[in-house]
Design an enzyme around this catalytic site. Structure first.
Site: not given
Ligand SMILES: Cc1ncc(COP(=O)(O)O)c(C=O)c1O
Length: 407
Positions: A338, A72, A233, A197
């Site tokens: 949803c 994102t 950082t 991920h």
């Protein structure tokens, strides 16, 4: 109950090797990579090693990698870092929300945006990209592989169009990385997003590839981290995990892992199509032959990443099937959002022109290297049983049967 996870496009667990690589940086080697002392130097060396590993996956220079907090952030950086009010952006209607919603926000800020339609098989037509060009077009953003259908977009052709028109080209490769080979020079992209991920690195890690010489305004301002391209950082352990995961993913493209996933996907898809009536693949004209391998190309269907199949099961609600499967231990995804109690069908399937009822009756199965043949066997039992049961209960099915009897 044994649980089976077939939602790798949503997220993937850490691989043990990734966790092992990260662990020292969570406790003992905890330094801030900007510190001059040895703690800092250790962290810096680890980050630069991860940068090399990530660059190898994309076939680029290490200096062209900017670590971010995920897909994102990378997508938003590409859009808001390049565009100014009065500029024109070309993107597609099947992008992930990280691009779509950023593009809509850009519109509110005075940027002209073209959202390209896609074919019924879920592909952007490069010709449409050419036709949409305007004198003020500053950025083209088209994803490399769609998260819901797995359909691979013609990014190399789009890259050539962008190069000829001297326009910056961004591709969201979040769902392509580690599933198909990526060579940024062959694609001709200036910016590319990747998320950790989706390839067994931790959530909250990612990167933006920035082609040498591509000027963009950072999203975050602060310290001089990431060569002044992303302040904050560094998430040292996360970056180390992303580097290790990239290394493992790169090996997987040639050591048979990717091919095994493609074969499992083929067996799952073919098995379900054979066992269930009124069921089909979204994003492929025809089904790939059994064992189509890494990608189901050309005649066999649209090219797709090897791990994904998006199937419709007419005459039932996908949400109901998803829940029924979850109760039986199989986790898949509905691809619909949803919101406030109403289930909106997937914007991707709608953009492909699927009737709403079919879009609502669709589920995505996405595999990873952790899935096994036994799990495919189990899914081939669970899904047909659940579909049959739900169809028995569904009013649409009762109506369909009544009509058939009346004929
Ligand atoms: C195609 C695509 N782009 C971007 C993202 C967002 O990535 P992240 O979850 O790392 O912010 C996703 C996540 O599902 C995705 O599938």
């Amino acid at each position: 109950m044994r649980r089976i996870y077939m939602d790798a496009n949503a997220t993937t667990p850490l691989l043990p090797e990734v966790l092992e690589a990260m662990q020292p940086f969570l406790i003992n080697s905890f330094g801030n990579a900007s510190s001059v002392h040895q703690h800092g130097q250790q962290a810096r060396a680890a980050i630069e090693h991860a940068r090399e590993q990530a660059a190898a996956l994309l076939h680029c220079q290490a200096a062209e990698i900017v670590f971010t907090s995920g897909g994102t952030e990378s997508d938003n950086t590409a859009i808001f870092g390049i565009l100014h009010p009065g500029d024109h952006l070309i993107t597609s209607s099947i992008e992930h929300d990280a691009v779509l919603h950023a593009a809509r926000k850009a519109q509110e800020r005075g940027i002209d945006v073209t959202f390209l339609a896609v074919s019924s098989s879920g592909m952007v037509d490069p010709f449409d990209v050419s036709s949409a060009l305007k004198p003020n077009t500053k950025l083209i953003s088209v994803m490399m592989a769609n998260n819901e259908t797995g359909v691979i977009q013609p990014v190399e052709q789009i890259g050539r169009i962008a190069a000829e028109a001297e326009i910056v080209f961004h591709t969201d490769a979040v769902q392509a990385a580690g599933k198909i080979p990526i060579d940024v020079s062959a694609i001709g992209c200036h910016l590319l997003s990747l998320s950790g991920h989706k390839l067994h690195a931790p959530q909250g890690t990612g990167l933006l590839y920035v082609h040498r010489g591509t000027r963009f305004e950072p999203l975050l301002f602060g310290g001089a981290h990431e060569r002044q391209r992303r302040a904050g950082t560094e998430n040292v352990a996360g970056i180390v995990g992303l580097g290790k995961a990239a290394e493992i993913a790169l090996a997987g493209l040639t050591d048979g892992t990717d091919e095994r996933i493609g074969l499992m996907r083929g067996r799952l898809e073919q098995g379900l199509l054979a066992k269930i009536h009124d069921c089909g693949v979204n994003g492929a004209h025809r089904s790939p032959p059994q064992g189509a391998g890494v990608v189901a190309w050309g005649d066999a269907g649209q090219p797709r990443v090897p791990n994904t199949t998006n199937l419709y099961f007419d005459r039932l609600e996908g949400e109901a099937l998803l829940i029924a499967l979850d109760l039986k231990g199989l986790a898949v995804s509905g691809g619909s959002a949803c919101s406030s109690g109403s289930t909106e069908p997937s914007h991707v399937l709608k953009a492909m022109g699927l009737p709403l009822s079919r879009a609502r009756a669709s589920l995505r199965f996405s595999l990873s290297r952790l899935n096994t043949e036994e799990e495919i066997d189990a899914a081939l039992e669970l899904v047909p049983t659940a579909v049959a049961r739900l169809r028995e209960l569904s009013p649409a099915c009762k109506k369909h049967l009544a009509e058939a009897v009346a004929k």
